[in-house]
Design a protein around this motif. Structure first.
Motif, PDB file in Angstrom:
ATOM      1  N   LYS A 157      -3.920   2.200   6.439  1.00  0.00           N
ATOM      2  CA  LYS A 157      -2.651   1.608   6.860  1.00  0.00           C
ATOM      3  C   LYS A 157      -1.704   2.688   7.372  1.00  0.00           C
ATOM      4  O   LYS A 157      -1.368   3.635   6.665  1.00  0.00           O
ATOM      5  CB  LYS A 157      -1.977   0.854   5.712  1.00  0.00           C
ATOM      6  CG  LYS A 157      -0.637   0.236   6.116  1.00  0.00           C
ATOM      7  CD  LYS A 157       0.106  -0.399   4.957  1.00  0.00           C
ATOM      8  CE  LYS A 157      -0.393  -1.786   4.682  1.00  0.00           C
ATOM      9  NZ  LYS A 157       0.502  -2.521   3.739  1.00  0.00           N
ATOM     10  N   GLN A 166       8.188   4.122  10.787  1.00  0.00           N
ATOM     11  CA  GLN A 166       9.562   3.921  10.357  1.00  0.00           C
ATOM     12  C   GLN A 166      10.515   4.655  11.285  1.00  0.00           C
ATOM     13  O   GLN A 166      10.179   5.700  11.852  1.00  0.00           O
ATOM     14  CB  GLN A 166       9.764   4.431   8.926  1.00  0.00           C
ATOM     15  CG  GLN A 166       9.512   3.402   7.856  1.00  0.00           C
ATOM     16  CD  GLN A 166      10.568   2.303   7.843  1.00  0.00           C
ATOM     17  OE1 GLN A 166      11.405   2.203   8.731  1.00  0.00           O
ATOM     18  NE2 GLN A 166      10.512   1.461   6.824  1.00  0.00           N
ATOM     19  N   VAL A 220       1.596  -1.179  10.866  1.00  0.00           N
ATOM     20  CA  VAL A 220       2.813  -1.882  10.486  1.00  0.00           C
ATOM     21  C   VAL A 220       4.004  -1.131  11.069  1.00  0.00           C
ATOM     22  O   VAL A 220       4.115   0.091  10.882  1.00  0.00           O
ATOM     23  CB  VAL A 220       2.964  -1.975   8.948  1.00  0.00           C
ATOM     24  CG1 VAL A 220       4.259  -2.690   8.578  1.00  0.00           C
ATOM     25  CG2 VAL A 220       1.763  -2.682   8.334  1.00  0.00           C
ATOM     26  N   ASN A 221       4.871  -1.853  11.766  1.00  0.00           N
ATOM     27  CA  ASN A 221       6.104  -1.267  12.294  1.00  0.00           C
ATOM     28  C   ASN A 221       7.288  -1.848  11.525  1.00  0.00           C
ATOM     29  O   ASN A 221       7.494  -3.056  11.522  1.00  0.00           O
ATOM     30  CB  ASN A 221       6.259  -1.573  13.786  1.00  0.00           C
ATOM     31  CG  ASN A 221       7.461  -0.874  14.400  1.00  0.00           C
ATOM     32  OD1 ASN A 221       8.221  -0.180  13.711  1.00  0.00           O
ATOM     33  ND2 ASN A 221       7.654  -1.039  15.699  1.00  0.00           N
ATOM     34  N   ARG A 222       8.067  -0.970  10.876  1.00  0.00           N
ATOM     35  CA  ARG A 222       9.266  -1.396  10.175  1.00  0.00           C
ATOM     36  C   ARG A 222      10.503  -0.640  10.679  1.00  0.00           C
ATOM     37  O   ARG A 222      11.508  -0.555   9.983  1.00  0.00           O
ATOM     38  CB  ARG A 222       9.105  -1.205   8.660  1.00  0.00           C
ATOM     39  CG  ARG A 222       8.068  -2.120   8.026  1.00  0.00           C
ATOM     40  CD  ARG A 222       8.519  -3.559   8.017  1.00  0.00           C
ATOM     41  NE  ARG A 222       7.507  -4.424   7.412  1.00  0.00           N
ATOM     42  CZ  ARG A 222       6.594  -5.093   8.090  1.00  0.00           C
ATOM     43  NH1 ARG A 222       6.564  -5.002   9.432  1.00  0.00           N
ATOM     44  NH2 ARG A 222       5.719  -5.859   7.481  1.00  0.00           N
ATOM     45  N   PRO A 272       1.768   2.668   2.357  1.00  0.00           N
ATOM     46  CA  PRO A 272       0.996   3.176   3.499  1.00  0.00           C
ATOM     47  C   PRO A 272       0.097   4.347   3.119  1.00  0.00           C
ATOM     48  O   PRO A 272       0.397   5.118   2.206  1.00  0.00           O
ATOM     49  CB  PRO A 272       2.096   3.641   4.457  1.00  0.00           C
ATOM     50  CG  PRO A 272       3.226   4.045   3.557  1.00  0.00           C
ATOM     51  CD  PRO A 272       3.186   3.055   2.420  1.00  0.00           C
ATOM     52  N   ASP A 314      10.609  -2.060   2.782  1.00  0.00           N
ATOM     53  CA  ASP A 314       9.993  -1.787   4.086  1.00  0.00           C
ATOM     54  C   ASP A 314       9.114  -0.540   4.110  1.00  0.00           C
ATOM     55  O   ASP A 314       8.454  -0.286   5.133  1.00  0.00           O
ATOM     56  CB  ASP A 314      11.075  -1.661   5.158  1.00  0.00           C
ATOM     57  CG  ASP A 314      11.631  -3.010   5.568  1.00  0.00           C
ATOM     58  OD1 ASP A 314      11.115  -4.026   5.078  1.00  0.00           O
ATOM     59  OD2 ASP A 314      12.580  -3.049   6.371  1.00  0.00           O
ATOM     60  N   THR A 315       9.096   0.214   3.022  1.00  0.00           N
ATOM     61  CA  THR A 315       8.228   1.401   2.992  1.00  0.00           C
ATOM     62  C   THR A 315       7.392   1.435   1.715  1.00  0.00           C
ATOM     63  O   THR A 315       6.171   1.361   1.757  1.00  0.00           O
ATOM     64  CB  THR A 315       9.050   2.689   3.119  1.00  0.00           C
ATOM     65  OG1 THR A 315       9.785   2.672   4.350  1.00  0.00           O
ATOM     66  CG2 THR A 315       8.131   3.909   3.127  1.00  0.00           C
ATOM     67  N   GLU A 355       5.020  -1.360   1.083  1.00  0.00           N
ATOM     68  CA  GLU A 355       3.920  -1.414   2.045  1.00  0.00           C
ATOM     69  C   GLU A 355       2.756  -0.511   1.648  1.00  0.00           C
ATOM     70  O   GLU A 355       1.647  -0.661   2.163  1.00  0.00           O
ATOM     71  CB  GLU A 355       4.410  -1.010   3.444  1.00  0.00           C
ATOM     72  CG  GLU A 355       5.339  -2.019   4.095  1.00  0.00           C
ATOM     73  CD  GLU A 355       4.623  -3.282   4.527  1.00  0.00           C
ATOM     74  OE1 GLU A 355       3.367  -3.273   4.575  1.00  0.00           O
ATOM     75  OE2 GLU A 355       5.305  -4.283   4.805  1.00  0.00           O
ATOM     76  N   LEU A 393       2.087   3.192   8.723  1.00  0.00           N
ATOM     77  CA  LEU A 393       3.411   2.589   8.756  1.00  0.00           C
ATOM     78  C   LEU A 393       4.331   3.423   9.629  1.00  0.00           C
ATOM     79  O   LEU A 393       4.453   4.626   9.433  1.00  0.00           O
ATOM     80  CB  LEU A 393       3.978   2.493   7.337  1.00  0.00           C
ATOM     81  CG  LEU A 393       5.431   2.044   7.205  1.00  0.00           C
ATOM     82  CD1 LEU A 393       5.616   0.621   7.714  1.00  0.00           C
ATOM     83  CD2 LEU A 393       5.901   2.169   5.762  1.00  0.00           C
ATOM     84  N   LEU A 416       2.465   7.615   6.781  1.00  0.00           N
ATOM     85  CA  LEU A 416       3.835   7.251   7.130  1.00  0.00           C
ATOM     86  C   LEU A 416       4.286   8.106   8.304  1.00  0.00           C
ATOM     87  O   LEU A 416       4.301   9.335   8.218  1.00  0.00           O
ATOM     88  CB  LEU A 416       4.776   7.468   5.955  1.00  0.00           C
ATOM     89  CG  LEU A 416       6.273   7.329   6.249  1.00  0.00           C
ATOM     90  CD1 LEU A 416       6.616   5.906   6.698  1.00  0.00           C
ATOM     91  CD2 LEU A 416       7.122   7.731   5.048  1.00  0.00           C
TER      92      LEU A 416
END
Length: 244
Positions: free
Chosen positions: A3, A7, A53-55, A78, A72-73, A76, A5, A81
């Motif tokens: 995953k 941010q 995943v885009n947050r 990840p 949001d982090t 998730e 992520l 990151l």
């Protein structure tokens, strides 16, 4: 799956859909930022190996992102990151005092940025020490609203860029430099425009308002990210394949 992520602020956000109820709509989850070509490239080359995943959230800075960091982090969880923070301009706390404040306020602003950024990363590593980090250098050009304040911002903004570079070094993160490439592109484009009689601002061609990338610049950032993260991602893929 590994995953990844993403941010950051509006540059990462890319007008993605934010409402969790809309996450069924896979056309609009990643947004139209540099994240899109990264996801497209890796997804095409390695089917089923990555989850993206885009947050990113428009307007965010180190202080405001803290309020949503858990959801949001951290929630998730990840494996990787990727962060791009520190560019928000005269409307936001991250940079405003860099040209409006007293020397003391400027110093305090930079210190809070550095400490806040580190706290965010500390919380991720406290949850999972194995999380891999990719930090993207903040960047800017004297275009639009930034042009008015750039003379005052110019001596100070590189300090913020250097802070993020040092954070990347201290946290053993992959460092993605952008400003030097951006400056080179402006020089090369200016020469092409002058040669061919093209009546365009070569700086605005890449950052249309001095902060937000145009489509070509988003692709440049994606290329820099993919090249810089290649060894990290290859290592993760090798580990994943060995465990299959």
């Amino acid at each position: 799956m590994i995953k990844i992520l993403f941010q950051g602020d509006s540059i990462t956000d890319g007008n993605r859909l934010k409402d969790p109820a809309s996450r069924w709509d896979l056309n609009h989850q990643i947004g139209h930022s540099y994240v899109f070509p990264i996801v497209g490239t890796l997804g095409r080359k390695y089917p089923g190996r990555f989850q993206f995943v885009n947050r990113g959230l428009s307007g965010d800075h180190v202080k405001s992102i803290t309020a949503r960091w858990q959801t949001d982090t951290l929630d998730e969880c990840p494996d990787v990151l990727s962060m791009l923070l520190g560019i928000n301009g005269n409307r936001f706390p991250d940079n405003r005092q860099l040209y409006e404040g007293t020397p003391e306020e400027i110093g305090e602003n930079l210190r809070e940025f550095d400490e806040g950024y580190r706290r965010l990363l500390d919380s991720v590593l406290a949850q999972n020490p194995g999380t891999k980090l990719i930090l993207i250098e903040p960047f800017s050009l004297p275009v639009g609203a930034y042009k008015v304040h750039y003379e005052n911002l110019l001596p100070i903004f590189p300090k913020k860029q250097e802070m993020v570079r040092r954070i990347a070094e201290d946290y053993h993160a992959v460092w993605i430099p952008v400003q030097k490439t951006l400056n080179r592109l402006v020089e090369e484009t200016a020469a092409v425009f002058a040669r061919d009689g093209i009546d365009l601002d070569p700086m605005a061609y890449w950052l249309w308002d001095g902060v937000h990338p145009t489509e070509p610049m988003h692709c440049v950032i994606a290329d820099l990210w993919l090249a810089g993260a290649a060894d990290l991602l290859n290592g993760l893929l090798s580990g994943q394949l060995n465990s299959d």
